[in-house]
Design an enzyme around this catalytic site. Sequence first.
Site, short mmCIF file in Angstrom:
data_model
loop_
_atom_site.label_atom_id
_atom_site.label_comp_id
_atom_site.label_asym_id
_atom_site.label_seq_id
_atom_site.Cartn_x
_atom_site.Cartn_y
_atom_site.Cartn_z
N ARG A 80 0.87 -1.19 0.00
CA ARG A 80 0.00 0.00 0.00
C ARG A 80 0.90 1.22 0.00
O ARG A 80 1.77 1.37 0.86
CB ARG A 80 -0.99 -0.05 1.17
CG ARG A 80 -0.52 0.52 2.46
CD ARG A 80 -1.62 0.66 3.47
NE ARG A 80 -1.21 0.24 4.80
CZ ARG A 80 -0.35 0.89 5.56
NH1 ARG A 80 0.22 2.00 5.12
NH2 ARG A 80 -0.02 0.45 6.74
N HIS B 23 -2.06 3.80 6.27
CA HIS B 23 -3.15 2.84 6.52
C HIS B 23 -4.52 3.48 6.23
O HIS B 23 -5.36 2.91 5.54
CB HIS B 23 -3.07 2.37 7.97
CG HIS B 23 -4.21 1.50 8.39
ND1 HIS B 23 -4.37 0.22 7.92
CD2 HIS B 23 -5.25 1.73 9.22
CE1 HIS B 23 -5.47 -0.30 8.44
NE2 HIS B 23 -6.02 0.59 9.23
N TYR C 93 6.76 4.61 10.69
CA TYR C 93 7.17 3.20 10.76
C TYR C 93 7.66 2.62 9.43
O TYR C 93 8.00 1.45 9.36
CB TYR C 93 6.02 2.34 11.32
CG TYR C 93 4.72 2.45 10.54
CD1 TYR C 93 4.49 1.67 9.42
CD2 TYR C 93 3.73 3.35 10.93
CE1 TYR C 93 3.31 1.77 8.71
CE2 TYR C 93 2.54 3.46 10.24
CZ TYR C 93 2.33 2.67 9.12
OH TYR C 93 1.17 2.78 8.41
#
Length: 390
Positions: free
Chosen positions: A282, A286, A295
């Site tokens: 992706r 998110h 992250y």
Amino acid sequence: MTTTPQAVRRASPRTRRPATPATPDPTAGLLPRTEPVRLLNPDGTPLPPRDDYPEPPVEALREMYRRMVVGRRFDAQATALTKQGRLAVYPSSRGQEACQVGGVVAVRDTDWVFPTYRESMALTARGIDPVEVLTLLRGDWHCGYDPTRVHTAPQCTPLATQCVHAAGLAYGESYQGRDTVALAFIGDGATSEGDFHEGVNFAAVFKAPVVYFVQNNKYAISVPLSRQTAAPSLAYKGVGYGVPSEQVDGNDPVAVLAVLTRAVEHARSGKGPFLVEAHTYRMEAHTNADDASRYRDPDEVEAWRDRDPVARLETYLRARDVLDDAAVAAIAEEAEAYAADLRERMNAQPAVDPLSLFDHVYAEPTPQLVEQREQVRAELAAARDSEGDA
Ligand SMILES: Cc1ncc(C[n+]2csc(CCOP(=O)(O)OP(=O)(O)O)c2C)c(N)n1
Ligand SMILES: [Mg+2]
């Protein structure tokens, strides 16, 4: 020279054990290939054709390209709508277009799709009105579309519950003599949920025609795959349940459609479920509420940009002479018009009756619901009165 007992046994034909018949490999036909299936190189040049996964018809690939371009534009528009306060939340699937579109192109309109919250693009690619698709993410209490009309379950936020629903629906359909297939989308992280295992096990035991399609986009919010599982590949989770499985390059649209087509045929022919793991990524966070830079290494994201599924398919179709500048421009124009229409309709304030929240919870409302409904009604009336006084 000393003679060991082993040497004596080897030397003496009389002591040799009688040959036992070879045990058939119990995993035969269940394990995925060690390398993900790939039919196009990342730059869009074709790899040699293979017998196990024949290339899908070029017209299907061209249609896939059209839906991927429109889908990507839809995705960008939905992200923009979160910034304008028109959508509460949006999980982008930019970068996962080959999986989103390949999934729905591989099934018939009469088959059932079981999406997660990430599948807005898949649902619009299936032909569902984008305003209906975004209804839940807008904050309404219902999914926006009629699941039975479009053969698509509501987008599922509780992880992996759709795996059990898909098994139940598929079993019910085959029990009634219909050849419907259920396609259940699921993320990599959600394969660690109990419902995934229960759904796959049930489908396998009852030979329910389900294709479990894992989009391994490498993260479950901020948790990388290595913290989620020690399995060598998520496709290996099939063998423990007796379910054949395959891995595919999820950014290769030609391979995704080829593998899913075979998986759907397998399920439809009465052989039970099939598990496909697509390796993808992706490109966005998110959801709009997440900051992926906390992250993820930017170099990792850049490396995946070079494997862009839309550019990959475009290069291939141009080389096959089934796509030219005029066709690319016409599809881009269609995508713009699609986004403009969505923007306009999402800007209209929906007429929502808060009391309808209580309408369809149970056929007979519980006393608690009746009480809560009355409480909300009184609060709304009081708010209206105080607005009138002001
Ligand atoms: C049962 C359950 N547990 C936790 C969550 C919170 N949650 C929402 S999305 C998510 C990550 C899922 O990751 P993955 O399955 O890889 O799907 P992706 O979002 O990457 O598409 C989690 C843990 C949830 N929605 N449901
Ligand atoms: Mg994931």
